[in-house]
Scaffold this active site. Sequence first.
Site, PDB file in Angstrom:
ATOM      1  N   HIS A 157     -44.251  33.661 -12.921  1.00 29.84           N
ATOM      2  CA  HIS A 157     -43.940  32.308 -12.468  1.00 29.84           C
ATOM      3  C   HIS A 157     -45.152  31.433 -12.748  1.00 29.84           C
ATOM      4  O   HIS A 157     -46.259  31.714 -12.290  1.00 29.84           O
ATOM      5  CB  HIS A 157     -43.601  32.278 -10.981  1.00 29.84           C
ATOM      6  CG  HIS A 157     -43.200  30.920 -10.493  1.00 29.84           C
ATOM      7  ND1 HIS A 157     -41.884  30.482 -10.471  1.00 29.84           N
ATOM      8  CD2 HIS A 157     -43.949  29.875 -10.037  1.00 29.84           C
ATOM      9  CE1 HIS A 157     -41.843  29.254 -10.018  1.00 29.84           C
ATOM     10  NE2 HIS A 157     -43.079  28.850  -9.741  1.00 29.84           N
ATOM     11  N   CYS A 158     -44.935  30.357 -13.496  1.00 29.30           N
ATOM     12  CA  CYS A 158     -46.029  29.474 -13.891  1.00 29.30           C
ATOM     13  C   CYS A 158     -45.929  28.169 -13.109  1.00 29.30           C
ATOM     14  O   CYS A 158     -44.963  27.418 -13.285  1.00 29.30           O
ATOM     15  CB  CYS A 158     -45.986  29.193 -15.388  1.00 29.30           C
ATOM     16  SG  CYS A 158     -47.301  28.074 -15.957  1.00 29.30           S
ATOM     17  N   PRO A 159     -46.903  27.860 -12.250  1.00 27.17           N
ATOM     18  CA  PRO A 159     -46.836  26.592 -11.504  1.00 27.17           C
ATOM     19  C   PRO A 159     -46.996  25.374 -12.403  1.00 27.17           C
ATOM     20  O   PRO A 159     -46.531  24.283 -12.051  1.00 27.17           O
ATOM     21  CB  PRO A 159     -47.997  26.710 -10.512  1.00 27.17           C
ATOM     22  CG  PRO A 159     -48.936  27.684 -11.133  1.00 27.17           C
ATOM     23  CD  PRO A 159     -48.084  28.654 -11.882  1.00 27.17           C
ATOM     24  N   ASN A 162     -43.705  24.656 -13.305  1.00 28.53           N
ATOM     25  CA  ASN A 162     -42.840  24.664 -12.124  1.00 28.53           C
ATOM     26  C   ASN A 162     -41.577  25.480 -12.363  1.00 28.53           C
ATOM     27  O   ASN A 162     -40.469  25.062 -12.012  1.00 28.53           O
ATOM     28  CB  ASN A 162     -42.473  23.231 -11.716  1.00 28.53           C
ATOM     29  CG  ASN A 162     -41.771  23.174 -10.366  1.00 28.53           C
ATOM     30  OD1 ASN A 162     -42.056  23.969  -9.479  1.00 28.53           O
ATOM     31  ND2 ASN A 162     -40.838  22.239 -10.212  1.00 28.53           N
ATOM     32  N   ASN A 163     -41.752  26.660 -12.941  1.00 32.27           N
ATOM     33  CA  ASN A 163     -40.593  27.495 -13.240  1.00 32.27           C
ATOM     34  C   ASN A 163     -41.067  28.893 -13.602  1.00 32.27           C
ATOM     35  O   ASN A 163     -42.245  29.112 -13.894  1.00 32.27           O
ATOM     36  CB  ASN A 163     -39.794  26.907 -14.403  1.00 32.27           C
ATOM     37  CG  ASN A 163     -38.369  27.425 -14.445  1.00 32.27           C
ATOM     38  OD1 ASN A 163     -37.946  28.199 -13.585  1.00 32.27           O
ATOM     39  ND2 ASN A 163     -37.614  27.010 -15.453  1.00 32.27           N
TER      40      ASN A 163
END
Length: 304
Positions: A157-159, A162-163
């Site tokens: 999950h990559c902030p 945002n996904n």
Amino acid sequence: MKSSPASRVRAIERQAGYLHPEECMPPPPRSAAPGVMWFIRDGCGMVCALITWFLVFYAEFVVVFVMLMPVRNIVYSFFNGAVFNGLAFLALASHFRAMCTDPGAVPKGNATKEFIESLQLKPGQVVYKCPKCCSIKPDRAHHCSVCKRCIRKMDHHCPWVNNCVGENNQKYFVLFTMYIALISLHALIMVALHFQRSLIDQNFLFPLECSSFSPPATVILLILLSFEGLLFLIFTAVMFGTQMHSICNDETGIEQLKKEEHRWGKRSRWMNLKLVFGHPFSLFWFSPFARPDHGKANLYQYVI
């Protein structure tokens, strides 16, 4: 010989008694899904995504209005402006597609008794069930605590987007890291050339003709751009290399971290690339607007 924690977790999931379909609510109607844009309402992720766009626009401002607008060589300004703006546009488009594309979410709440019976499982055949989102998930799927869904072939999950990075949006994430690394490198080269030209003109501290801004403002803006460009060049270049290595070896970041056993068929590195970017190879590989067309390439087969 002791088994790893990851293998013990998988062993628990494989037990038939681990499924409790009576605890699950019926799955939501699938007719509501089409036409709804995928977007994760996570405060931290939305702030990180806004920061990403702000930094790209800041670099755009400094490059155009500080280094290129005081035109001394129209060919130099036009060429570099076109290249930088084109790469920045592709980077933001890739970021938007990575953020607003369903990464491969498994239908939520489908671990019902009726649905399990409809699968017509063979005697002794087992299925995976996620106790958090109450869904029957395919192999190589993992639950994301931020998205609150199980994601097929989830990498991480990559902030910043945002996904989750999963089966359906990994191409866009890889393009995002590549284009950000390219515009960061391009910005650093232009800053170096700008300072070199100022040194030749003997106006390094007071570049009267090097910018339409005041000398102190010009120096501060260029230093901030250099710091941003160097930081993001290193970060995105490393991330791009990591993603390409994972794609070629057909192993996600979570699978590497948990050291999960390979239970799927191995393919060539070229085939693994085509499964992410499309089949056959074309310039559409580098376009964030082209959805990967797998054509005759064999898709991953998941076991449920």
